[in-house]
Design an enzyme around this catalytic site. Sequence first.
Site, mmCIF file in Angstrom:
data_model
loop_
_atom_site.group_PDB
_atom_site.id
_atom_site.type_symbol
_atom_site.label_atom_id
_atom_site.label_comp_id
_atom_site.label_asym_id
_atom_site.label_seq_id
_atom_site.Cartn_x
_atom_site.Cartn_y
_atom_site.Cartn_z
ATOM 1 N N HIS A 4 7.365 4.864 11.957
ATOM 2 C CA HIS A 4 7.141 4.806 10.503
ATOM 3 C C HIS A 4 8.098 5.822 9.875
ATOM 4 C CE1 HIS A 4 4.262 4.295 6.962
ATOM 5 N NE2 HIS A 4 4.975 5.345 6.596
ATOM 6 N N ASN A 21 9.509 4.335 2.443
ATOM 7 C CA ASN A 21 9.722 3.884 3.800
ATOM 8 C C ASN A 21 10.977 3.021 3.838
ATOM 9 O OD1 ASN A 21 9.347 3.109 6.498
ATOM 10 N ND2 ASN A 21 7.122 2.974 6.232
ATOM 11 N N ARG A 29 0.829 -1.203 0.000
ATOM 12 C CA ARG A 29 0.000 0.000 0.000
ATOM 13 C C ARG A 29 0.868 1.260 0.000
ATOM 14 N NH1 ARG A 29 -0.692 4.902 2.311
ATOM 15 N NH2 ARG A 29 -0.172 3.963 4.339
ATOM 16 N N ASP A 30 1.530 1.517 1.107
ATOM 17 C CA ASP A 30 2.323 2.735 1.229
ATOM 18 C C ASP A 30 3.454 2.761 0.211
ATOM 19 O OD1 ASP A 30 3.070 5.169 2.329
ATOM 20 O OD2 ASP A 30 4.350 4.272 3.841
ATOM 21 N N HIS A 63 10.578 7.188 6.932
ATOM 22 C CA HIS A 63 11.057 7.200 5.554
ATOM 23 C C HIS A 63 12.566 7.448 5.559
ATOM 24 C CE1 HIS A 63 7.138 7.311 3.214
ATOM 25 N NE2 HIS A 63 6.776 7.214 4.488
ATOM 26 N N CYS A 122 5.712 9.942 -0.873
ATOM 27 C CA CYS A 122 4.426 10.571 -0.557
ATOM 28 C C CYS A 122 4.148 11.667 -1.574
ATOM 29 C CB CYS A 122 4.439 11.158 0.853
ATOM 30 S SG CYS A 122 2.897 11.983 1.284
#
Length: 287
Positions: A205, A247, A13-14, A207, A238
């Site tokens: 979380h 990430n 997803r991310d 990056h 993002c």
Amino acid sequence: MSETVELFEVGPRDGLQNEATLISAKDKIALVDLLSTAGFARIEVASFVSPKWVPQMATSADVLAGIKRKSGVSYAALTPNARGFEGAVQARADEVAIFGSASEGFSKANINATIAESLERFVPVVEAAKAIGIPVRGYISCTINCPYDGPTPPEASARVAQALHEMGCYELSLGDTTGHAYPNEITAMLRAVKSVVPNAKLAGHYHDTSGRALANIEASLTQGVRVFDTSIAGLGGCPYAPGASGNVATEYVAARLAELGYQTGLDLEVLMKAAQMARGLRGKGTI
């Protein structure tokens, strides 16, 4: 006995949401199915947001319908509002996540709402999830720096974390969205958040834009954090944080944690295969 650290895989997803070239549901399903054999307890695979804004996630329902669900693995979906929550429920997501920001500038850019407005929007989602027994996780973006507002005060991150915790989120994922944080900044933010939210409810979380994500994880470990979001092959970024990289790579984090003596329960050989597959999806261009 070694301590256990959990890695929450968010690559499907991310990681993939920021890829400009559309990736087929079939390929996403293949990646999730491989990751399901690596030993993860939780994998984020879908996002029920408007395809107008995140076209890569338009096949989320197809992905959740097509994966081979492995016993003991929770398959998660991002849900920004009541409509997204309904879509996730229909697609049989095991848990959902809501996402807010610790900075006003990013909140307005990312979800077109102030922080206060975003928290109000989340209430009906959390209440609906509680009613049917679906766990809700909370993401907080820009806990250290914001591409629009600059540095984020630790107390600002703590305020949003406390609100989401009191709302009913079972865990809060604290994001260094721009990927420029230093370990001392992570430590200061965590200390502020830990003053209002139990440590066991927190996840990192981070990056890796500036190459300090592993150092930030190690700083978080000293603060008692034992859950980290990672993205296979370091995929991601993002769309509302220009220049931010993906990430931190799951395979690198798992290897580093092993060096430090922590147990993750992950199969490094499977992770390397999944990383190779994930890198191969970039630019493939099949729909």
